[in-house]
Enzyme design. Structure first.
Site, PDB file in Angstrom:
ATOM      1  N   ASP A   9       0.883  -1.159   0.000  1.00 27.06           N
ATOM      2  CA  ASP A   9       0.000   0.000   0.000  1.00 27.06           C
ATOM      3  C   ASP A   9       0.932   1.223   0.000  1.00 27.06           C
ATOM      4  OD1 ASP A   9      -2.298   1.696   0.514  1.00 27.06           O
ATOM      5  OD2 ASP A   9      -1.594   1.817   2.577  1.00 27.06           O
ATOM      6  N   ASP A  37      -0.181   5.110   1.042  1.00 30.46           N
ATOM      7  CA  ASP A  37      -0.449   6.108   2.088  1.00 30.46           C
ATOM      8  C   ASP A  37      -0.475   5.480   3.472  1.00 30.46           C
ATOM      9  OD1 ASP A  37      -0.997   8.661   0.580  1.00 30.46           O
ATOM     10  OD2 ASP A  37      -2.336   7.280  -0.453  1.00 30.46           O
TER      11      ASP A  37
END
Length: 227
Positions: free
Chosen positions: A12, A14
């Protein structure tokens, strides 16, 4: 829990690779404040890791804002553009990405961000982001019909590796409960590096929970150990 050997790793972005969640939190808080509303922890956890359109819909509905999700999104995107020019990398992110790259482990990114926001946030970290084989941007990718917690983005990301690994051969690294749910739904293992406000209940689904990427031991999943 039995950890299974994997061959590919999906990150991922953020809150896992870059510290942008605090900026997003401030942006939504500021928008809410204009209308005398409070951005509570409960709403934050629902928003965490979702694509932009879902973020707008959840924020407007949950906080009862007197604007449409479309209007929210316009303000939100403007603020993102102002405030996310140069986020810092999370602890251990650079070292882990370089370790995998050096050992020829195929790596990719599955982010709920839109393409333009991703480019903005990563422009000063190209030394790291250019090491990924591909980056899937959930808010703008035509193949990603449903955002996290749906599995779509992870399945799309896996299918774009040249050797098309089975989902069970992919390990996902995430910070958000929505992302972990999506990874598990995709048939993948999920290592979670949550922020402190993510409570015990929301950590349960993860295959493994860590304090920081510095604590990740690749050999637990049959990957080359760090030197």
């Amino acid at each position: 829990m039995m950890l299974k050997k994997v061959t590919h790793v999906i990150f991922d972005m953020d809150g896992l690779l870059i510290e942008s969640e605090s900026v997003y939190e401030k942006i939504v808080k500021d928008i809410a404040a204009v209308y005398g509303k409070e951005y509570t922890r409960d709403v934050r956890l629902k928003v965490l890791g979702t694509p932009e359109e879902d973020t707008a819909r959840i924020a407007v509905t949950e906080m009862g804002l007197p604007i449409s999700p479309e209007e929210f999104l316009i303000i939100f995107k403007e603020k993102v553009h102002e405030e996310l020019q140069n986020p810092v990398l999370m602890p251990g992110a650079k070292e882990l990405v370089r370790h995998f790259y050096k050992n020829e482990i195929p790596i990719a990114v599955a982010t709920s961000s839109a393409q333009d926001a991703m480019e903005l946030k990563t422009k000063n970290h190209q030394d790291i982001f250019k090491l990924f084989q591909h980056i899937v941007c959930g808010s703008t990718d035509p193949e990603v019909k449903n955002g996290k917690p749906a599995p779509d983005i992870f399945l799309a990301c896996a299918s774009r590796f040249p050797d098309k690994p089975h989902p069970s051969q992919c390990l996902v690294l995430e910070d958000a409960p929505n992302g972990v749910r999506g990874a598990i739904a995709a048939g993948m293992q999920a290592v979670m590096v949550p922020s402190s406000e993510v409570g015990k209940e929301l950590r349960k689904q993860a295959t493994l929970v860590l304090q920081s990427l510095n604590d990740f031991k690749p050999e637990l999943f049959g990957l080359p150990a760090r030197e």
